[in-house]
Design an enzyme around this catalytic site. Structure first.
Site, PDB file in Angstrom:
ATOM      1  N   ASP A   9     -13.418  23.296  -3.410  1.00 31.55           N
ATOM      2  CA  ASP A   9     -12.361  22.284  -3.384  1.00 31.55           C
ATOM      3  C   ASP A   9     -12.124  21.760  -1.965  1.00 31.55           C
ATOM      4  O   ASP A   9     -11.788  22.528  -1.063  1.00 31.55           O
ATOM      5  CB  ASP A   9     -11.100  22.956  -3.957  1.00 31.55           C
TER       6      ASP A   9
ATOM      7  N   GLY B 271     -13.700  12.724  -6.416  1.00 33.90           N
ATOM      8  CA  GLY B 271     -14.450  11.481  -6.556  1.00 33.90           C
ATOM      9  C   GLY B 271     -14.559  10.661  -5.282  1.00 33.90           C
ATOM     10  O   GLY B 271     -14.879   9.470  -5.330  1.00 33.90           O
TER      11      GLY B 271
ATOM     12  N   ASP C 274      -6.054  15.062  -9.451  1.00 30.42           N
ATOM     13  CA  ASP C 274      -5.661  16.134 -10.375  1.00 30.42           C
ATOM     14  C   ASP C 274      -5.023  15.576 -11.650  1.00 30.42           C
ATOM     15  O   ASP C 274      -4.166  14.699 -11.593  1.00 30.42           O
ATOM     16  CB  ASP C 274      -4.638  17.060  -9.707  1.00 30.42           C
TER      17      ASP C 274
HETATM   18  C1  GLA Z   1      -6.619  21.023  -5.984  1.00 28.56           C
HETATM   19  C2  GLA Z   1      -7.548  20.918  -7.185  1.00 28.56           C
HETATM   20  C3  GLA Z   1      -6.895  21.590  -8.371  1.00 28.56           C
HETATM   21  C4  GLA Z   1      -6.608  23.053  -8.032  1.00 28.56           C
HETATM   22  C5  GLA Z   1      -5.760  23.148  -6.774  1.00 28.56           C
HETATM   23  C6  GLA Z   1      -5.639  24.573  -6.281  1.00 28.56           C
HETATM   24  O1  GLA Z   1      -5.447  20.301  -6.173  1.00 28.56           O
HETATM   25  O2  GLA Z   1      -7.869  19.589  -7.469  1.00 28.56           O
HETATM   26  O3  GLA Z   1      -7.727  21.498  -9.509  1.00 28.56           O
HETATM   27  O4  GLA Z   1      -7.832  23.715  -7.849  1.00 28.56           O
HETATM   28  O5  GLA Z   1      -6.306  22.376  -5.719  1.00 28.56           O
HETATM   29  O6  GLA Z   1      -4.949  24.697  -5.091  1.00 28.56           O
END
Ligand code: GLA
Length: 521
Positions: free
Chosen positions: A275, A314, A335
């Site tokens: 991430d 993306g 998200d």
């Molecule tokens: C980001 C990701 C989420 C999740 C959080 C965790 O926002 O996009 O899917 O993994 O981090 O902190």
């Protein structure tokens, strides 16, 4: 002589004053340790400040580690009471003002708190640290680009479960075991859901002396947990960031990519979600490919098949290079949350530079667009909305990663997540791109989507994004079907339906879908 000794005395006194001043001055680097009480994992969040004291006035800045570098405002230190604020600008919103206040203890620390705009306080302590500890780690230059070989995994979209949507940072070892049990008892495993993925907040406070990543007290033994999950015939996933910190502020893999990949392999990890957000301060967007490549290489060398899930929302047209860095899936959106507006935006709107429909041709066996995890069963949407969620993800050949508590699913939630006929559309091995089929009567809100399946049939979604139930029609000719022996099965009603010959019309509920499988020529 007398004069000399007088000078010595005066000099010593000046030295003492200077020393006392130095001891009392708060100028220097400080670390705010805020225990993550809500997560109950024994870790604390660190925020670094550089403070400068001039009399009772305090200036300085918050260091960018994990957050933005911003100046301190309205700072004072009076009778051991420290007070200042940080004002973070926000696009199209009032700036976010966080107030910090503390009281000095006899050993020179402060009991300290940050108070957000909602009035909620996060309490901890402020301790002095070295400059090196406070500043972000030195930048590691990105590697030169090359193509990472395909790992051979995920020939169809990965299916499983992930902790974030329901449990957020509170996920524990016991929850994961319970979910693994429920994967079996509910029939999820039989239906194809395989990966049990721990998202953020499993990480320990800091690495061990050898630089190995550690777990926090919610995950006492990751190897034992992997063994448990494997004993059920399931696979275990984990989460990290290419930055020094994860999105939730835990330890990331920055500078430890190979070491972490080996550790995951040693634990028995089968899937990594990687991430971006913690890497924002270190790297620019156009360096993301190189940085994701680094972990792609590390996973291949770790000696265990590990599905590689890219999560950078993306940016920079990831669909064009996600496969080249060894990615099996890449997030295409921000998200998701458990609301129709979020589902509608992700499914049908434009995020970053593309719509999901435009990206559909980039999905190939081994490499999938990921419009984010499922919210089905989390309670914020209607059953029709959840059926649309499942069906649209299936038409998009998207990963099906449940995000609800599998231990307490309603019968309706089960009927949605376990719909074998819709799952088969998702898992179709041809991975043909879904397309919007122009129809008489179709609009921005009433859509007909179709995806050719490997058995020659066509999965068709009659979609209603609107606020009232509406009839939606599909004409067979628009699907390239000209014959008369056309068979239609409704994949939610689980039965064959009669057609008029020319096509099919059905009233589709508000925010709903009718999913058909159309066979014939
Ligand atoms: C980001 C990701 C989420 C999740 C959080 C965790 O926002 O996009 O899917 O993994 O981090 O902190």
């Amino acid at each position: 002589m007398k004069r000399l000794s007088g000078l010595i005395v005066a000099g010593a006194l000046a030295g003492l004053v200077a020393l006392t001043w130095a001891q009392n001055s708060v100028s220097g680097y400080w670390d705010f340790h805020a225990p993550r009480v809500a997560n109950n994992d024994g870790t604390y969040r660190e925020t670094f400040f550089e403070l400068k004291q001039d009399g009772d006035k305090i200036t300085g800045r918050i260091e960018p580690g994990g957050s933005r570098e911003l100046p301190i405002v309205d700072g004072t230190l009076k009778n051991g009471a420290l007070h200042f604020a940080i004002v973070a600008p926000r696009a199209n919103a009032t700036p976010n003002r966080t107030v910090y206040e503390g009281t000095q203890t006899p050993d020179g620390r402060f009991t300290f708190a940050s108070i957000g705009m909602d009035g909620n306080a996060t309490r901890g302590e402020l301790v002095r640290v070295s400059q090196a500890a406070a500043l972000p780690p030195p930048r590691i230059p990105p590697p030169a680009l090359h193509d990472v070989p395909d790992n051979g995994l995920a020939r169809t979209p990965p299916m499983g479960w992930n902790s974030w949507n329901k449990f957020n940072a509170r996920i524990t070892d016991a929850d994961v075991r319970g979910i693994a049990d429920a994967m079996i008892s509910t029939g999820m495993a039989k239906a194809g859901y395989t990966y049990v993925n721990i998202d953020d907040a499993w990480e320990g406070q800091s690495r061990d002396a050898a630089g190995n990543i550690t777990t926090n007290r919610k995950f006492p033994d990751m190897k034992a947990l992997a063994d448990y999950v494997h004993s059920k015939g399931l696979k275990l996933g984990i989460y990290s960031s290419p930055g020094p910190f994860t999105c939730a502020g835990y330890e990331g893999s920055y500078g430890h990519e190979e070491q972490d990949a080996k550790q995951y392999a040693a634990w028995g990890i089968d899937y990594l979600k990687y991430d971006w957000c913690g890497a924002r301060n270190e790297y620019k967007e156009d360096e993301e490919q190189a940085i994701y490549q680094k972990m792609g290489d590390a996973l291949l060398e770790a000696g265990r098949p590990i599905v590689y899930s890219l999560c950078q929302y993306g940016h920079v047209n990831v669909w064009q290079w996600g496969g080249k860095v060894g990615g099996n899936l890449w997030r295409t959106t921000g998200d998701i949350n458990d609301r129709w507006a979020s589902l509608d935006l992700i499914g049908f709107g434009r995020q970053q530079t593309a719509t999901q429909l435009e990206l559909a041709p980039y999905a190939k066996p081994g490499h999938f667009n990921d419009p984010d995890m499922l919210e089905i069963g989390n309670g914020g949407m209607t059953d029709d909305e959840y059926r649309l969620h499942m069906s649209v993800w299936a038409l998009l050949s998207a990963p099906l990663v449940a995000g609800n508590d599998l231990r307490s699913m309603s019968e309706t939630t089960k009927s949605i997540l376990l719909n074998a006929e819709v799952i088969a559309v998702d898992q179709d091995k041809a991975v043909n791109p879904v397309t919007a089929i122009p129809q008489a009567g179709a609009s921005e809100t009433l859509l007909v989507w179709a995806k050719k399946l490997s058995d020659g049939s066509i999965a068709v979604g009659l979609i209603n994004r609107g606020e009232t139930p509406s009839p939606v029609s599909v004409n067979w000719k628009t699907l390239g079907l000209t014959g008369t022996k056309i068979q239609v099965r409704d994949l939610w009603a689980h039965k064959a339906v009669k057609t008029s010959g020319e096509g099919y019309t059905e009233t589709v509920p508000r925010h709903g879908i009718v999913m058909l499988k159309v066979s014939g020529k």
